[in-house]
Scaffold this active site. Structure first.
Site, mmCIF file in Angstrom:
data_model
loop_
_atom_site.group_PDB
_atom_site.id
_atom_site.type_symbol
_atom_site.label_atom_id
_atom_site.label_comp_id
_atom_site.label_asym_id
_atom_site.label_seq_id
_atom_site.Cartn_x
_atom_site.Cartn_y
_atom_site.Cartn_z
ATOM 1 N N CYS A 73 42.802 13.746 12.819
ATOM 2 C CA CYS A 73 42.194 14.240 11.856
ATOM 3 C C CYS A 73 41.758 15.760 11.632
ATOM 4 O O CYS A 73 41.260 16.399 12.203
ATOM 5 C CB CYS A 73 40.563 13.583 11.674
ATOM 6 S SG CYS A 73 39.480 14.282 10.429
ATOM 7 N N CYS A 119 38.490 17.186 10.597
ATOM 8 C CA CYS A 119 37.466 16.871 11.859
ATOM 9 C C CYS A 119 37.748 18.189 12.780
ATOM 10 O O CYS A 119 36.736 18.751 13.308
ATOM 11 C CB CYS A 119 37.878 15.669 12.405
ATOM 12 S SG CYS A 119 37.651 13.961 11.613
#
Length: 112
Positions: free
Chosen positions: A31, A34
């Site tokens: 991600c 993230c």
């Protein structure tokens, strides 16, 4: 304080049921957002004004059972827990809203 990695469902349950406000970052290695917001969380965990709040990370791929337990549908998701209750949630990589969530955690300290 260093952001600690949660390694098991039992550890997760112990943390969320504690008296100390806990911010948990639900993330995944693949991600991009993230990875982009991770340094922001690290910075907040080291700031004296947020002392008293504990910071944790859960890799939802490595700990899928935890992600299912709290219904993670998108990453990153940040959740604030205290005394077994969810006190706040943020979905997405928004530094200002993450700071607001951490401040909410700090406000719980005065209600102990």
């Amino acid at each position: 304080m260093v952001v600690q990695v949660i390694e098991s469902l039992a550890q997760f349950k112990e943390i969320i049921n504690g008296k100390t406000p806990a911010i948990i970052d639900f993330w995944a290695t693949w991600c991009g957002p993230c990875r982009a917001i991770s340094p922001v969380l690290d910075k907040f965990s080291d700031q004296a004004e947020f002392e008293g709040v504990k910071f944790y990370k859960v890799d939802v791929d490595a700990q899928a059972e935890i992600g299912q337990e709290v219904g993670i549908r998108a990453m990153p998701t940040f959740m604030l827990f205290q005394n077994g209750s969810k006190a706040g949630e943020l979905v997405g990589a928004n530094p200002q809203k993450l700071q607001d969530l951490v401040k909410t955690g700090c406000s719980l300290l005065s209600k102990e």
